[in-house]
Design a protein around this motif. Structure first.
Motif, mmCIF file in Angstrom:
data_model
loop_
_atom_site.group_PDB
_atom_site.id
_atom_site.type_symbol
_atom_site.label_atom_id
_atom_site.label_comp_id
_atom_site.label_asym_id
_atom_site.label_seq_id
_atom_site.Cartn_x
_atom_site.Cartn_y
_atom_site.Cartn_z
ATOM 1 N N LEU A 194 -16.071 -38.881 43.525
ATOM 2 C CA LEU A 194 -14.615 -38.294 43.195
ATOM 3 C C LEU A 194 -14.765 -37.218 42.038
ATOM 4 N N PHE A 195 -14.923 -35.994 42.168
ATOM 5 C CA PHE A 195 -15.033 -35.218 40.891
ATOM 6 C C PHE A 195 -13.913 -34.561 40.391
ATOM 7 N N ALA A 196 -12.669 -34.637 41.021
ATOM 8 C CA ALA A 196 -11.348 -33.867 40.726
ATOM 9 C C ALA A 196 -10.296 -34.951 40.551
ATOM 10 N N ASP A 197 -9.688 -35.096 39.363
ATOM 11 C CA ASP A 197 -8.461 -35.592 39.219
ATOM 12 C C ASP A 197 -7.067 -34.678 39.241
ATOM 13 N N VAL A 198 -6.267 -34.523 40.119
ATOM 14 C CA VAL A 198 -5.399 -33.741 40.209
ATOM 15 C C VAL A 198 -4.152 -34.447 40.079
ATOM 16 N N ARG A 199 -3.329 -34.132 38.940
ATOM 17 C CA ARG A 199 -2.211 -34.705 38.458
ATOM 18 C C ARG A 199 -0.808 -33.648 38.217
ATOM 19 N N PRO A 200 -0.030 -33.757 39.369
ATOM 20 C CA PRO A 200 1.132 -32.843 39.327
ATOM 21 C C PRO A 200 2.312 -33.629 38.300
ATOM 22 N N ILE A 201 2.828 -32.626 37.682
ATOM 23 C CA ILE A 201 3.711 -33.041 36.578
ATOM 24 C C ILE A 201 4.837 -32.249 36.768
ATOM 25 N N ARG A 202 5.979 -32.932 37.233
ATOM 26 C CA ARG A 202 7.344 -32.357 37.723
ATOM 27 C C ARG A 202 8.451 -33.293 37.255
ATOM 28 N N ALA A 203 9.527 -32.518 36.378
ATOM 29 C CA ALA A 203 10.445 -33.230 36.094
ATOM 30 C C ALA A 203 11.373 -33.628 37.355
ATOM 31 N N ARG A 204 12.047 -34.823 37.258
ATOM 32 C CA ARG A 204 12.902 -35.218 38.355
ATOM 33 C C ARG A 204 14.225 -35.707 37.589
ATOM 34 N N PRO A 205 15.237 -35.425 38.284
ATOM 35 C CA PRO A 205 16.687 -35.939 37.994
ATOM 36 C C PRO A 205 16.744 -37.582 38.080
ATOM 37 N N GLY A 206 17.173 -37.993 37.039
ATOM 38 C CA GLY A 206 17.502 -39.475 37.104
ATOM 39 C C GLY A 206 16.564 -40.241 36.010
ATOM 40 N N ARG A 207 15.484 -39.399 35.495
ATOM 41 C CA ARG A 207 14.546 -39.855 34.366
ATOM 42 C C ARG A 207 14.354 -38.871 33.650
ATOM 43 N N TRP A 208 14.205 -39.535 32.311
ATOM 44 C CA TRP A 208 14.281 -38.368 31.058
ATOM 45 C C TRP A 208 13.026 -37.506 31.128
ATOM 46 N N SER A 209 13.140 -36.168 30.855
ATOM 47 C CA SER A 209 11.963 -35.326 30.718
ATOM 48 C C SER A 209 12.191 -34.280 29.811
ATOM 49 N N LEU A 210 11.158 -33.633 29.249
ATOM 50 C CA LEU A 210 11.091 -32.929 28.071
ATOM 51 C C LEU A 210 11.991 -31.708 28.394
ATOM 52 N N ARG A 211 11.921 -30.975 29.596
ATOM 53 C CA ARG A 211 12.676 -29.997 30.083
ATOM 54 C C ARG A 211 12.848 -30.151 31.677
ATOM 55 N N GLU A 212 14.266 -29.868 32.048
ATOM 56 C CA GLU A 212 14.435 -30.057 33.574
ATOM 57 C C GLU A 212 13.669 -29.272 34.444
ATOM 58 N N ASP A 213 13.054 -28.143 33.721
ATOM 59 C CA ASP A 213 12.303 -27.188 34.880
ATOM 60 C C ASP A 213 10.856 -27.450 34.753
ATOM 61 N N LEU A 214 10.446 -28.515 33.894
ATOM 62 C CA LEU A 214 8.984 -28.744 33.859
ATOM 63 C C LEU A 214 8.356 -28.836 35.120
ATOM 64 N N ASP A 215 7.189 -28.020 35.367
ATOM 65 C CA ASP A 215 6.589 -27.865 36.504
ATOM 66 C C ASP A 215 5.034 -27.571 36.474
ATOM 67 N N ALA B 252 3.568 -38.279 30.136
ATOM 68 C CA ALA B 252 4.806 -38.714 29.294
ATOM 69 C C ALA B 252 5.956 -37.828 29.206
ATOM 70 N N LEU B 253 5.859 -36.689 29.445
ATOM 71 C CA LEU B 253 6.747 -35.811 29.324
ATOM 72 C C LEU B 253 7.883 -35.783 30.525
ATOM 73 N N VAL B 254 7.518 -36.317 31.626
ATOM 74 C CA VAL B 254 8.343 -36.785 32.860
ATOM 75 C C VAL B 254 8.564 -38.374 33.075
ATOM 76 N N SER B 255 8.395 -39.056 31.762
ATOM 77 C CA SER B 255 8.499 -40.494 32.040
ATOM 78 C C SER B 255 7.569 -40.993 32.943
ATOM 79 N N SER B 256 6.225 -40.415 32.826
ATOM 80 C CA SER B 256 5.254 -41.033 33.740
ATOM 81 C C SER B 256 5.218 -40.990 35.361
ATOM 82 N N LEU B 257 6.328 -40.018 35.375
ATOM 83 C CA LEU B 257 6.554 -40.069 37.279
ATOM 84 C C LEU B 257 5.504 -39.215 37.600
ATOM 85 N N ALA B 258 4.258 -39.509 37.580
ATOM 86 C CA ALA B 258 3.202 -38.583 37.828
ATOM 87 C C ALA B 258 2.183 -39.018 38.811
ATOM 88 N N PRO B 259 2.276 -38.756 40.005
ATOM 89 C CA PRO B 259 1.322 -39.239 40.966
ATOM 90 C C PRO B 259 -0.157 -38.482 40.637
#
Length: 341
Positions: A95-116, A247-254
């Protein structure tokens, strides 16, 4: 009927509960949207190490390879000697690639609402020394007070991850790839990585390409995350920066760890104990976001959208306990409510 084979890795602590929950949700969504998931519960992690002497039994590795995707909700490395469970998984299955989308979601703290943004890191080499040698761990001591750690960077592995990042950008409508490095210090290793990235960029002219020193990017993720789209880097730099980004999206990162023969979806979580289920206080949302990512990449967009909508509503109206959240999610999906993004 469309059929997908999914390996459910039971893991540790809350892991078996979430594996069974994922099984139920896949069945529910499959019935609703016209597909079937053939699932298998497979041991992995600390409990597997205790039972079999390895966190990744051969039958589990075989089951992951034969599946279309695998899901691991919670894995504990405490008490496991030798390579970590996830490190062993990556090395044994290439498994050579770790892919982590980072997206802000309403209902949890995020640094910016449009973080993507998305962080893509190479996970077979670099300073995570247990992956660099055929035998041995890649660390040694010449005397009682002197320790060494080996960093390995090859053009081949760097080009593979770079091509993967550009392919991901093209398939997902991303406009720019930023390669992160420290070539002023690591002239040979980061230099090799950048040479591969530049060659990959030349082969993918539709995607913009830039380079940035990793120190500056660590600052930039906080100061101006809107500048980033796809971040591409080596193993240890990516290990740290992807956790910072999460951490910028409250660890809501798959995330998905993938290679030519397997894909394993697992959440970014830094819970002090995976046994938090005993207090019924473990946050299941990051793991369930992995299930959403899994469905999307299996080619089931309607099911993925339904799950995403239910998770979004759950984030706005969370239950106090793990069981309450899981029960609310099942009710939302069984009731036919749907809210995509």
């Amino acid at each position: 009927m469309r059929t997908h084979r999914v390996a459910l890795l039971t893991g540790d602590g809350i892991g078996p509960v979430l594996a069974r929950e994922a099984d139920d949700l896949l069945a529910l969504l499959g019935h609703r949207f016209g597909f079937c998931c053939e699932t298998a519960l497979l041991p992995f992690g600390r409990e597997a190490f205790t039972a079999f002497g390895t966190p990744l039994p051969d039958e589990t590795a075989k089951g992951i390879r034969s599946a279309d995707a695998a899901f691991a909700a919670a894995v504990d490395a405490k008490g496991v000697t030798g390579p970590t469970p996830v490190g062993l998984l990556r090395k044994k299955l290439d498994l050579f690639a770790d892919v982590r989308p980072i997206r802000a979601r309403p209902g949890r703290w995020s640094l910016r609402e449009d973080l993507d943004l998305v962080v893509i890191r190479e996970i077979t080499q670099g300073f995570l020394s247990d992956r660099n040698l055929h035998a041995g761990c890649g660390e040694w001591m010449s005397d009682a007070d002197t320790a060494f750690s080996l960093r390995v960077i090859t053009y081949g592995a760097s080009r593979r991850i770079a091509d993967h990042a550009f392919d991901y950008a093209e398939k997902n409508g991303r406009k720019k790839v930023t390669a992160l490095h420290k070539s002023s210090i690591f002239k040979l290793t980061c230099g090799t990585f950048l040479r591969a990235c530049r060659d990959a960029a030349a082969a993918h002219p539709a995607v913009a390409y830039e380079e940035e020193v990793v120190d500056n990017a660590a600052n930039g993720l906080i100061a101006h995350p809107e500048r980033y789209d796809v971040l591409l880097t080596t193993n240890l730099f990516g290990d740290i920066l992807s956790d910072e980004a999460a951490a910028l999206v409250s660890s809501l990162a798959p995330s998905v760890n993938q290679g030519p023969e397997a894909r394993v979806y697992l959440p970014v979580t830094h819970s002090p104990s995976y046994e938090a289920l005993k207090a019924d206080a473990y946050d299941p949302i990051p793991a369930l976001l992995c299930l959403h990512m899994l469905l999307s990449e299996l080619g089931e967009p309607e099911a993925a959208a339904a799950l995403d909508g239910a998770l979004s509503r759950l984030l706005l109206h969370p239950g106090e306990h793990t069981a309450q959240q899981l029960s609310a999610l099942r009710r939302a999906l069984s009731g036919g409510e749907e809210e995509g993004h």
